[in-house]
Scaffold this motif. Structure first.
Motif, PDB file in Angstrom:
ATOM      1  N   UNK B 185     -30.397  33.226  -8.338  1.00  7.56           N
ATOM      2  CA  UNK B 185     -31.024  31.924  -8.254  1.00  7.56           C
ATOM      3  C   UNK B 185     -32.115  32.001  -7.186  1.00  7.56           C
ATOM      4  N   UNK B 186     -33.269  31.437  -7.472  1.00  7.99           N
ATOM      5  CA  UNK B 186     -34.356  31.552  -6.512  1.00  7.99           C
ATOM      6  C   UNK B 186     -34.777  30.215  -5.965  1.00  7.99           C
ATOM      7  N   UNK B 187     -35.780  30.265  -5.114  1.00  7.00           N
ATOM      8  CA  UNK B 187     -36.206  29.036  -4.460  1.00  7.00           C
ATOM      9  C   UNK B 187     -37.667  28.683  -4.719  1.00  7.00           C
ATOM     10  N   UNK B 188     -38.201  29.037  -5.893  1.00  9.12           N
ATOM     11  CA  UNK B 188     -39.585  28.676  -6.223  1.00  9.12           C
ATOM     12  C   UNK B 188     -39.601  27.375  -7.014  1.00  9.12           C
ATOM     13  N   UNK B 189     -40.619  26.580  -6.782  1.00  6.78           N
ATOM     14  CA  UNK B 189     -40.839  25.454  -7.683  1.00  6.78           C
ATOM     15  C   UNK B 189     -42.300  25.012  -7.583  1.00  6.78           C
ATOM     16  N   UNK B 190     -42.718  24.202  -8.539  1.00  7.72           N
ATOM     17  CA  UNK B 190     -44.061  23.625  -8.459  1.00  7.72           C
ATOM     18  C   UNK B 190     -44.028  22.215  -9.003  1.00  7.72           C
ATOM     19  N   UNK B 191     -45.021  21.432  -8.632  1.00  2.00           N
ATOM     20  CA  UNK B 191     -45.089  20.041  -9.116  1.00  2.00           C
ATOM     21  C   UNK B 191     -46.522  19.552  -8.999  1.00  2.00           C
ATOM     22  N   UNK B 192     -46.869  18.571  -9.816  1.00  2.00           N
ATOM     23  CA  UNK B 192     -48.155  17.895  -9.657  1.00  2.00           C
ATOM     24  C   UNK B 192     -47.999  16.427  -9.993  1.00  2.00           C
ATOM     25  N   UNK B 193     -48.806  15.622  -9.352  1.00  2.05           N
ATOM     26  CA  UNK B 193     -48.736  14.169  -9.535  1.00  2.05           C
ATOM     27  C   UNK B 193     -50.145  13.625  -9.642  1.00  2.05           C
ATOM     28  N   UNK B 194     -50.313  12.620 -10.480  1.00  2.07           N
ATOM     29  CA  UNK B 194     -51.587  11.912 -10.514  1.00  2.07           C
ATOM     30  C   UNK B 194     -51.514  10.849  -9.431  1.00  2.07           C
ATOM     31  N   UNK B 195     -52.390  10.953  -8.422  1.00  2.00           N
ATOM     32  CA  UNK B 195     -52.318  10.049  -7.272  1.00  2.00           C
ATOM     33  C   UNK B 195     -53.009   8.715  -7.601  1.00  2.00           C
ATOM     34  N   UNK B 196     -54.202   8.809  -8.214  1.00  3.15           N
ATOM     35  CA  UNK B 196     -54.893   7.607  -8.701  1.00  3.15           C
ATOM     36  C   UNK B 196     -55.730   8.023  -9.903  1.00  3.15           C
ATOM     37  N   UNK B 197     -56.727   7.231 -10.267  1.00  3.80           N
ATOM     38  CA  UNK B 197     -57.443   7.502 -11.524  1.00  3.80           C
ATOM     39  C   UNK B 197     -58.142   8.866 -11.544  1.00  3.80           C
ATOM     40  N   UNK B 198     -58.497   9.390 -10.384  1.00  2.00           N
ATOM     41  CA  UNK B 198     -59.284  10.626 -10.382  1.00  2.00           C
ATOM     42  C   UNK B 198     -58.768  11.676  -9.396  1.00  2.00           C
ATOM     43  N   UNK B 199     -57.593  11.466  -8.819  1.00  2.00           N
ATOM     44  CA  UNK B 199     -57.066  12.478  -7.884  1.00  2.00           C
ATOM     45  C   UNK B 199     -55.671  12.951  -8.301  1.00  2.00           C
ATOM     46  N   UNK B 200     -55.474  14.264  -8.167  1.00  2.00           N
ATOM     47  CA  UNK B 200     -54.182  14.874  -8.481  1.00  2.00           C
ATOM     48  C   UNK B 200     -53.712  15.681  -7.275  1.00  2.00           C
ATOM     49  N   UNK B 201     -52.433  15.584  -6.978  1.00  2.00           N
ATOM     50  CA  UNK B 201     -51.836  16.439  -5.943  1.00  2.00           C
ATOM     51  C   UNK B 201     -51.065  17.554  -6.633  1.00  2.00           C
ATOM     52  N   UNK B 202     -51.346  18.820  -6.256  1.00  2.00           N
ATOM     53  CA  UNK B 202     -50.693  19.971  -6.887  1.00  2.00           C
ATOM     54  C   UNK B 202     -50.014  20.779  -5.782  1.00  2.00           C
ATOM     55  N   UNK B 203     -48.747  21.115  -5.969  1.00  2.00           N
ATOM     56  CA  UNK B 203     -48.029  21.835  -4.916  1.00  2.00           C
ATOM     57  C   UNK B 203     -47.149  22.933  -5.501  1.00  2.00           C
ATOM     58  N   UNK B 204     -47.024  24.039  -4.758  1.00  2.00           N
ATOM     59  CA  UNK B 204     -46.084  25.108  -5.126  1.00  2.00           C
ATOM     60  C   UNK B 204     -45.315  25.486  -3.881  1.00  2.00           C
ATOM     61  N   UNK B 205     -43.990  25.665  -4.030  1.00  2.00           N
ATOM     62  CA  UNK B 205     -43.145  26.018  -2.889  1.00  2.00           C
ATOM     63  C   UNK B 205     -42.384  27.302  -3.171  1.00  2.00           C
TER      64      UNK B 205
END
Lengths: 114, 393
Positions: B185-205
Motif C-alpha cells: 500500500x502506498x501513500x501517493x494521491x492527486x486531486x484537483x478542484x475548480x475554485x471559481x469560473x476560471x481557476x483550478x487547484x491541482x495537487x499531488x502528494x
C-alpha cells in the motif's frame, strides 16, 4: 565514527548508504553526536550515495534539534546523487552544506573568531 | 530405571562428534522425548507406505489416533490435488530425499485443512531406504489470516483509487491522472478542484514510506484538501496549512513509538483567463511545463517536505503559458528513482519521453510515457507507487 577535530569540532563520518537496514544505527549515531558537548557538529557523508526518506527526516530533525540546543550541525562531502536529492528537498534552505570537511571546519573556525 | 536426561548429557558427552563417545541410549531417549512433545505432527511409514508411528501432536492436528497405524496415508487425501501433484511429490522425494510444500488433507472428522509438510526419506548406513517421515503443521488459520490481510489491502487500494479526482475536459482546461499502486500500500494521491469560473487547484502528494500507516496518513491529508484549497487558494498558504496538519500528526504520541511522517507535494493554481500558473513544491521532484515547440520548463519553487519543520517559508513561482500549446506535468518519484541513483539522468529521460508522446491524447500520453519510463528505469520490481497527472492548458 565520531572524531574530534580542531579541539572542539565533532565530526560524524558516516560511510555507507542510508537504507532501511541501517536506519536505526544512523538514528543512534546522530543522537550521539547531538549529545556531545561541542557546539560545532559536522556530518561527513563522503561515502554515501543514497539516503532514504527516513534518513532525510533524521537529518532534518537533527539540524533543528541542534539549533534548539544552541548548536549547529552542518553537512560535508556530499556526492552528486545526494546533492540532487538535497536540492529537491531544499535542505540548503535551512542547513549549511559544504563540499569538503575542511571547508566546514573553516566555517566553524571563522564563527569562533566572531 | 531410566537415567535423568541431564545426567546422560553430562556423563556421556551426549553431543560429542567422536563416534566412540556417542551415547546411543541417550540419543534415543532425546529423540523419543522430542517426538512425544514436539508441536509438529509426525507420522512415519515404511518403504511400502504403511504407517508405522505417529506422535501425539499428529493426533491433536488430525484427530486420528493409533487406528491409522497399518494404513496408507492416502486416507488423509482431501481430493483437492490431482495425481500429478502426488507424482511430482514422490519424484522429488526419490530424487532429493526430501519434499517440502503445502498439502490440503482431511481430518478424521472430514474437515479439510492445509498442512505445511516436510517428507524425508530415512536411509540406513548402506543407503537403503528404511522409512519415510512426514512432519506436518496445520497452517489453515495462518493462511486465512494472510488472505484476510490481502483482501484488506486490496480494499484499501480500491478506496485510495476511488479518492482520485475524475478527469475534467473543457476548452481551456483538460486534466487526467494515472495511478499505479505498488504491491504494498502506498501513500501517493492527486486531486484537483475548480475554485471559481476560471481557476483550478491541482495537487499531488507522496507520503514518504509505504504500508498501511503511510496510506492512512495520505487519506487523512486527502480529506482536508478540498477545504484547504478552496479556502486558501494561494500555494504559500495552502502548503503552510498542510504543513501544520502533517507536523502535528502523531507528534505528541511518542509512547506509541510512532515515527514522524513527511510528505512531498506539488500544488498549482491554474488561471485559464490570465493563462497563468502559481506554483509551489514541498520537496517534490520538479514539475514540468512543456511547450509545443519542445521547450520544457522545470518548476521547483517551494519549500522543504511537509511535516519536517514546524514553520516553513514557501517560495511561490509565477508562470504564464501559451494557451492550447502547453502541458503541465506532475509525477511522483516512482518514475525517476531506480537502483542507479541517477535522479537527474532519469528526470531528463522522463522529459524526453513526455516530449516524444505529447501529440497523443493525454490519457494515451500518460500510458506510453509511464510504460517507456519504467522500461528505461529497468527496476526489477515495482517498489514504489507510480503516479502522474497531465493538464493540457
Amino acid at each position: 565514527m565520531l572524531k574530534t577535530v580542531n579541539g572542539s569540532i565533532q565530526v560524524l563520518e558516516w560511510k555507507e548508504n542510508i537504507t532501511l537496514k541501517n536506519i536505526e544505527l544512523f538514528r543512534q549515531e546522530m543522537n550521539n553526536i547531538l549529545t556531545q558537548d561541542s557546539q560545532h557538529l559536522i556530518l561527513n557523508l563522503a561515502e554515501t550515495s543514497y539516503i532514504n526518506s527516513a534518513g532525510l527526516g533524521i537529518i532534518a530533525e537533527s539540524v533543528v534539534q541542534a539549533k534548539r540546543n544552541k548548536k549547529e550541525l552542518v553537512l560535508s562531502n556530499i556526492e552528486e546523487s545526494i546533492n540532487e536529492i538535497f536540492s529537491i528537498v531544499k535542505f540548503s534552505s535551512f542547513m549549511k552544506l559544504f563540499d569538503l570537511e575542511a571547508e566546514a571546519i573553516e566555517y566553524f573556525k571563522a564563527s569562533q573568531h566572531d | 530405571m531410566t537415567k535423568k536426561l541431564d545426567d546422560i548429557i553430562i556423563e556421556h558427552q551426549f553431543f560429542s562428534s567422536d563416534e566412540a563417545e556417542k551415547n546411543i541410549e541417550g540419543r534415543l531417549l532425546v529423540a523419543d522425548r522430542l517426538f512425544q512433545n514436539m508441536l509438529e505432527g509426525v507420522f512415519i511409514t515404511n518403504t511400502k507406505g504403511v504407517i508405522q508411528f505417529i506422535n501425539p501432536a499428529f493426533s491433536m492436528i488430525t484427530g486420528y489416533g493409533e487406528e491409522v497405524i497399518g494404513q496408507n496415508p492416502s486416507i488423509f487425501q482431501s481430493g483437492k490435488h490431482d495425481a500429478t501433484f502426488y507424482r511430482s511429490m514422490w519424484e522429488s522425494i526419490e530424487q532429493n530425499g526430501k519434499w517440502m510444500g503445502e498439502v490440503w488433507n482431511k481430518k478424521e472428522d472430514g474437515e479439510l485443512f492445509l498442512q505445511q509438510t516436510t517428507i524425508t526419506k530415512i536411509k540406513d548406513d548402506y543407503d537403503q531406504p528404511l522409512y519415510y517421515a512426514a512432519v506436518i503443521t496445520d497452517i489453515t488459520e495462518r493462511k486465512k489470516a494472510e488472505q484476510r490481510l490481502k483482501d484488506d489491502l486490496l480494499l484499501a487500494k480500491e478506496v485510495q483509487k476511488s479518492a482520485l479526482s475524475h478527469p475534467i475536459q473543457t476548452d481551456s482546461f483538460h486534466i487526467d491522472g494515472i495511478y499505479l499502486p505498488s504491491e504494498f500500500l502506498g501513500g501517493d494521491t492527486y486531486a484537483w478542484y475548480q475554485i471559481d469560473s476560471h481557476r483550478y487547484g491541482v495537487i499531488m502528494l507522496d507520503v514518504m514510506g509505504h504500508g498501511v500507516a503511510s496510506a492512512l496518513v495520505c487519506m487523512s491529508v486527502r480529506s482536508l484538501l478540498r477545504g484547504i484549497i478552496n479556502t486558501y487558494v494561494e500555494p504559500g498558504l495552502v502548503l503552510k496549512e498542510l504543513n501544520d496538519h502533517v507536523y502535528s500528526l502523531f507528534r505528541d504520541k511518542e509512547s506509541l513509538q510512532m515515527k514522524n511522517y513527511y510528505l512531498t507535494c506539488v500544488y498549482a493554481v491554474v488561471d485559464t483567463n490570465k493563462h497563468s500558473i502559481q506554483f509551489a513544491s514541498a520537496g517534490h521532484p520538479p514539475a514540468f511545463l512543456i511547450s509545443n515547440n519542445g521547450m520544457v520548463r522545470e518548476l521547483a519553487d517551494g519549500t522543504v517536505p511537509l511535516g519536517m519543520l514546524k514553520n516553513i517559508e514557501v517560495e511561490t513561482g509565477n508562470y504564464t503559458y501559451d494557451y492550447r500549446n502547453t502541458w503541465m506535468v506532475f509525477y511522483t518519484d516512482g518514475l525517476i528513482e531506480n537502483e542507479d541513483n541517477q535522479i537527474r539522468k532519469n528526470i531528463e529521460g522522463l522529459k524526453n519521453n513526455l516530449l516524444k508522446y505529447r501529440s497523443s491524447s493525454i490519457s494515451e500520453m500518460m500510458i506510453h510515457v509511464v510504460d517507456q519510463q519504467l522500461l528505461e528505469l529497468n527496476t526489477l520490481a515495482f517498489y514504489d507507487d507510480v503516479t502522474m497527472v497531465v493538464a493540457k492548458l
